[in-house]
Structure formats: C-alpha cells, structure tokens
Design an enzyme around this catalytic site. Sequence first.
Site, PDB file in Angstrom:
ATOM      1  N   GLU A   1       2.158   1.746   6.361  1.00  0.00           N
ATOM      2  CA  GLU A   1       1.132   1.431   7.345  1.00  0.00           C
ATOM      3  C   GLU A   1      -0.254   1.861   6.868  1.00  0.00           C
ATOM      4  O   GLU A   1      -1.248   1.155   7.078  1.00  0.00           O
ATOM      5  CB  GLU A   1       1.449   2.111   8.685  1.00  0.00           C
ATOM      6  CG  GLU A   1       2.721   1.615   9.346  1.00  0.00           C
ATOM      7  CD  GLU A   1       3.930   2.447   8.974  1.00  0.00           C
ATOM      8  OE1 GLU A   1       4.835   2.565   9.810  1.00  0.00           O
ATOM      9  OE2 GLU A   1       3.974   2.961   7.824  1.00  0.00           O
TER      10      GLU A   1
ATOM     11  N   CYS B   1       6.292   6.381  11.988  1.00  0.00           N
ATOM     12  CA  CYS B   1       6.669   7.772  12.226  1.00  0.00           C
ATOM     13  C   CYS B   1       5.736   8.416  13.257  1.00  0.00           C
ATOM     14  O   CYS B   1       4.580   8.024  13.415  1.00  0.00           O
ATOM     15  CB  CYS B   1       6.659   8.565  10.926  1.00  0.00           C
ATOM     16  SG  CYS B   1       5.045   8.658  10.116  1.00  0.00           S
TER      17      CYS B   1
ATOM     18  N   CYS C   1       2.025   7.918  11.272  1.00  0.00           N
ATOM     19  CA  CYS C   1       1.617   6.513  11.215  1.00  0.00           C
ATOM     20  C   CYS C   1       1.234   5.957  12.578  1.00  0.00           C
ATOM     21  O   CYS C   1       0.345   5.100  12.680  1.00  0.00           O
ATOM     22  CB  CYS C   1       2.737   5.672  10.602  1.00  0.00           C
ATOM     23  SG  CYS C   1       2.983   6.006   8.844  1.00  0.00           S
TER      24      CYS C   1
ATOM     25  N   HIS D   1       2.027   6.252   3.605  1.00  0.00           N
ATOM     26  CA  HIS D   1       3.098   5.360   4.035  1.00  0.00           C
ATOM     27  C   HIS D   1       2.616   3.911   4.019  1.00  0.00           C
ATOM     28  O   HIS D   1       1.438   3.632   3.802  1.00  0.00           O
ATOM     29  CB  HIS D   1       3.579   5.758   5.430  1.00  0.00           C
ATOM     30  CG  HIS D   1       4.311   7.057   5.452  1.00  0.00           C
ATOM     31  ND1 HIS D   1       4.936   7.545   6.584  1.00  0.00           N
ATOM     32  CD2 HIS D   1       4.537   7.992   4.484  1.00  0.00           C
ATOM     33  CE1 HIS D   1       5.508   8.702   6.321  1.00  0.00           C
ATOM     34  NE2 HIS D   1       5.278   9.001   5.053  1.00  0.00           N
TER      35      HIS D   1
END
Length: 291
Positions: free
Chosen positions: A56, A79, A88, A54
């Site tokens: 991040e 998330c 994350c 992701h």
Amino acid sequence: MATSREIDAMHRAIAVSALGLGTTSPNPPVGCVILDAEGREVGVGYHRRKGEPHAEAHALTAAGTRAHGGTAVVTLEPCNHVGVTPACRKLLLDSGVVRVVIANMDPTSRGEGGAAVLKAAGVDVEVDVLTDEANVVLGPWLTATIRQRPWVTLADFDSAGLTDLRKKMASNELRAQADIVIGRDGHIEEGIPNGHGKDVLRFPAAFETTHPTDSLKQLYHGGVRTVLVSGKELGESIIVADAVDQAVMWIARDSIDDLEAPSYLIPGLHIESVVVADSSVCIMSRRMRIS
C-alpha cells in the site's frame, strides 16, 4: 459489488504481488493498485521484504495526491499495527481514499483488523474479491500462517528426457519462489541468496528428517514460510508426515511404461497442471484447500 475496473485492478495487484515471492517472509507477498476518483490506475506497488514499505505504501507513493477520493485495491487486508513500518490502514486514511477492495482477510491481524478500522472511519470496504485467484500467490503464506509450519514443495528433476538446460531453468524457477531449499543431502540454503536481508530468516545448516513435522515447525518459527525440497528420496519422510503441499514431478516419455503408478502423485494432492517440455511431461499437483 466490485466494478469491472476494480476487478482489472485486482488482477494487476495479484500479478505484481508475485514479484515478492521468495523475499517477503515472514511477511506476506502482497500487491496493491490505487485507482483515482474516476477509476483510472494511478499507483501500483508490492511488498519486497520485511522492514521495507508495504504494498500500500509503494502504491500510495506512486499515486500521490491522485489517491484522494479514489480506491485502493489490495490482495490482503491492510495491516492495523505499527511495526517496523507504519500501519497501512493509517496510510490509506491519510491519503483520502474513500473505498478499499480486499481479496483476503489477514489471519495475523492484532486486535481489531485494518478493514474494521477503515469502515469505522467511513471508508467503503469490500472483501472477498477474487480470493481464489489471489491465493495462487498468497495461498502458501496463508496456509503456513494458519498451520504454523511452512508450505512445502517437493520437486524431482531427475527423470530421463529432460535436458540439463531445462532442468536448470525449472529448478531456478522454483528456487526463486521459495524461502529456503533443502538439497538431497539435507543441506539448507536460501532460495534467493540473501534475498530476505540480513538475519531475517533463522534456520539450521541441515534438515533433520527423523521428526520432519518438528523440523518444519522450527523453520516456521525462524521466519520461513515456503520450502523447496529437492529430490523425492529426502522427501519421503515429509510425504509420510503428510506435509507436502505441492509437488512438481517430471516423467520421461520413454519410461512411462516403467512407472509404478501413481508414483508421481502424492496422497492429498490434486493435479493442477500438466506441461510438456523436451521429451518429458511435468505434472504439478497441489493441495486444493487452505487448512
């Protein structure tokens, strides 16, 4: 309140998040910027496609140990669930960031959201920062998620006065932002061939116009979040179903008197921009609210 450096970082995060358009679905296009303890940018990342890290994770990898004591600026709530990739919120906690700035909350959070877990762990969390600006990129995904049907863009490139080159450029620009494209004959194909990876999206060979709302829901459950419909003729059934969210219409200067106004506008949409190209005018309209 977000600082000026955090506002600048959010603008940067929004810009890079757009690099994921056309490939991230069914996941959202998200951007993230990491600032160190002195407020300097040390990491930037965006989500590319499902199954890959992701935003991040990319930004934290770039920042390394410089993230400790710093701030994560992200366009969507981190998330809190473990799927193909780690949660994350855990990556952020492990990195040692002390503050997280968020543009949008995630409507798909499972149970307690990432923001709540970060707060409980002592991280300073600020939400709703540049939400409207972030929605320029995230809006279609959020709308699709809330309504359980894809965001639909209707485009008409057939107006006289538009050169073949400009028509191709405009078409390619829109295709690059869409998960799938529905052609004039109803044929369906990915906007970016193989852009989402193998077996991520599931869709039929052709779009069934008899019950367009049901057809769109089927596409949604197949992972599709954004659809480009080429040609107003095929789009008529979708217009009648009030399922068009954005329209891109070209009007030739020499045919302006022949228009059956407002044939280039669709009920429920508002003009967002007007651009002159060649001897035509491009009118872009869009739904103003996520609902």
